[in-house]
Design a protein around this motif. Structure first.
Motif, PDB file in Angstrom:
ATOM      1  N   LEU A  60       3.019  10.205   6.436  1.00 25.89           N
ATOM      2  CA  LEU A  60       2.664   9.272   5.368  1.00 25.89           C
ATOM      3  C   LEU A  60       3.691   8.150   5.343  1.00 25.89           C
ATOM      4  N   HIS A  61       3.238   6.977   5.009  1.00 29.89           N
ATOM      5  CA  HIS A  61       4.120   5.818   4.962  1.00 29.89           C
ATOM      6  C   HIS A  61       4.388   5.441   3.512  1.00 29.89           C
ATOM      7  N   ASP A  62       5.651   5.157   3.207  1.00 25.39           N
ATOM      8  CA  ASP A  62       6.018   4.828   1.834  1.00 25.39           C
ATOM      9  C   ASP A  62       5.199   3.672   1.286  1.00 25.39           C
ATOM     10  N   GLY A  63       4.820   2.732   2.153  1.00 22.96           N
ATOM     11  CA  GLY A  63       4.046   1.581   1.701  1.00 22.96           C
ATOM     12  C   GLY A  63       2.645   1.935   1.243  1.00 22.96           C
ATOM     13  N   ASP A  64       2.190   3.172   1.545  1.00 16.26           N
ATOM     14  CA  ASP A  64       0.849   3.596   1.149  1.00 16.26           C
ATOM     15  C   ASP A  64       0.815   4.195  -0.255  1.00 16.26           C
ATOM     16  N   GLN A  65       1.954   4.241  -0.916  1.00 18.81           N
ATOM     17  CA  GLN A  65       1.981   4.849  -2.244  1.00 18.81           C
ATOM     18  C   GLN A  65       1.246   3.964  -3.252  1.00 18.81           C
ATOM     19  N   PRO A  66       0.603   4.590  -4.258  1.00 21.84           N
ATOM     20  CA  PRO A  66       0.555   6.029  -4.485  1.00 21.84           C
ATOM     21  C   PRO A  66      -0.427   6.722  -3.540  1.00 21.84           C
ATOM     22  N   PHE A  67      -0.170   8.015  -3.322  1.00 15.97           N
ATOM     23  CA  PHE A  67      -1.082   8.846  -2.550  1.00 15.97           C
ATOM     24  C   PHE A  67      -2.092   9.420  -3.537  1.00 15.97           C
ATOM     25  N   TYR A  70       3.469   9.786  -6.477  1.00 19.14           N
ATOM     26  CA  TYR A  70       4.520   8.897  -5.992  1.00 19.14           C
ATOM     27  C   TYR A  70       5.672   9.754  -5.484  1.00 19.14           C
ATOM     28  N   ASP A  71       6.146   9.439  -4.284  1.00 15.82           N
ATOM     29  CA  ASP A  71       7.338  10.085  -3.750  1.00 15.82           C
ATOM     30  C   ASP A  71       8.549   9.296  -4.227  1.00 15.82           C
ATOM     31  N   THR A  72       9.722   9.912  -4.150  1.00 19.15           N
ATOM     32  CA  THR A  72      10.952   9.285  -4.629  1.00 19.15           C
ATOM     33  C   THR A  72      11.223   7.944  -3.966  1.00 19.15           C
ATOM     34  N   ALA A  73      10.836   7.816  -2.714  1.00 21.08           N
ATOM     35  CA  ALA A  73      11.193   6.638  -1.931  1.00 21.08           C
ATOM     36  C   ALA A  73      10.154   5.518  -2.023  1.00 21.08           C
ATOM     37  N   SER A  74       9.553   5.333  -3.186  1.00 15.78           N
ATOM     38  CA  SER A  74       8.570   4.267  -3.345  1.00 15.78           C
ATOM     39  C   SER A  74       9.204   2.928  -3.019  1.00 15.78           C
ATOM     40  N   PRO A  75       8.639   2.176  -2.070  1.00 18.25           N
ATOM     41  CA  PRO A  75       9.302   0.960  -1.614  1.00 18.25           C
ATOM     42  C   PRO A  75       9.136  -0.227  -2.561  1.00 18.25           C
ATOM     43  N   ASN A  76       8.092  -0.202  -3.373  1.00 17.88           N
ATOM     44  CA  ASN A  76       7.787  -1.364  -4.197  1.00 17.88           C
ATOM     45  C   ASN A  76       8.525  -1.382  -5.525  1.00 17.88           C
ATOM     46  N   GLN A  77       9.010  -0.263  -5.948  1.00 12.13           N
ATOM     47  CA  GLN A  77       9.713  -0.213  -7.217  1.00 12.13           C
ATOM     48  C   GLN A  77      10.602   1.029  -7.236  1.00 12.13           C
ATOM     49  N   HIS A  78      11.691   0.934  -7.973  1.00 16.48           N
ATOM     50  CA  HIS A  78      12.521   2.121  -8.115  1.00 16.48           C
ATOM     51  C   HIS A  78      11.739   3.148  -8.936  1.00 16.48           C
ATOM     52  N   TRP A  79      11.831   4.402  -8.562  1.00 19.19           N
ATOM     53  CA  TRP A  79      11.008   5.429  -9.212  1.00 19.19           C
ATOM     54  C   TRP A  79      11.231   5.495 -10.714  1.00 19.19           C
ATOM     55  N   SER A  80      12.410   5.087 -11.178  1.00 21.64           N
ATOM     56  CA  SER A  80      12.699   5.176 -12.611  1.00 21.64           C
ATOM     57  C   SER A  80      11.888   4.182 -13.436  1.00 21.64           C
TER      58      SER A  80
END
Length: 200
Positions: free
Chosen positions: A52-59, A75-85
């Motif tokens: 899976l590629h981080d850019g495909d989030q959300p799954f 959403y995985d922790t390493a979401s590239p578009n925004q910090h998970w917090s």
């Protein structure tokens, strides 16, 4: 059935845990189960695992649970578009590697972060599931975490459920996914997804 599909509710699920604990493989297995005809998401070994590629989030997973349709956005922790917090999850899943005690020790900080970022008022609490991954690596050794200890830690961290599985072999994937789906569905009800008595 079309009317039911139009009434889908979306539940956002955030998967937190140390790097390398198996989060991406878990999500890949869910996707593999979904993509193969005749398999439910998470039911055993549903096909080859695709990265899976981080850019495909959300799954995204469509599920039917308790006679209702839901859309689960993972959403995985390493979401590239925004910090998970900055996300606004309905459910948080705290993941660790059953064969790596360091990832279990790291859950305390992840749990503190969950409270810090997602608990905005007194008495307000987001449902939290503790998920043990890489069950296939459980063997004899001082670093192996057994279910009794995991349940105890889940209670200490005030988690609502504990589940474990192996994304590689498919063992208990269906049960783990069902636990997550059940809590997700409960967040759409008046009582919410928190359990009154700790992890089950």
């Amino acid at each position: 059935m079309a009317a039911d599909m139009e009434d889908k509710e979306t539940v956002t699920i955030l998967l937190l845990g140390d790097s390398g604990c198996g989060k991406s493989t878990f999500l890949s297995r869910l996707k593999a189960g979904k993509m193969n005809p005749g398999n439910q998401p998470g039911s055993g070994v549903g096909g080859p695992l695709e990265p899976l590629h981080d850019g495909d989030q959300p799954f995204i997973y469509d599920i039917r649970f308790s006679k209702k349709w839901f859309i689960l956005e993972f959403y995985d922790t390493a979401s590239p578009n925004q910090h998970w917090s900055t996300l606004k999850p309905d459910v948080v899943v705290l993941a660790f590697d059953i064969s790596n005690r360091k990832t279990l020790d790291g859950l305390k900080q992840w749990r503190n972060d969950t409270t810090r970022y997602f608990q905005s008022g007194y008495g307000e609490r987001i449902p939290v599931i503790m998920l043990g991954l890489k069950r296939d690596l459980r063997g004899q050794g001082e670093d192996i975490i057994y279910p009794q200890e995991s349940y105890r830690i889940a209670q200490e961290l005030r988690c609502d459920r504990y589940a474990e599985c192996s994304a590689v072999t498919g063992e208990l994937m269906n049960e783990a996914f069902e636990d997550i789906a059940r809590v997700a569905a409960m967040t759409t009800t008046e009582s919410g997804g928190q359990s009154a008595e700790g992890p089950v």
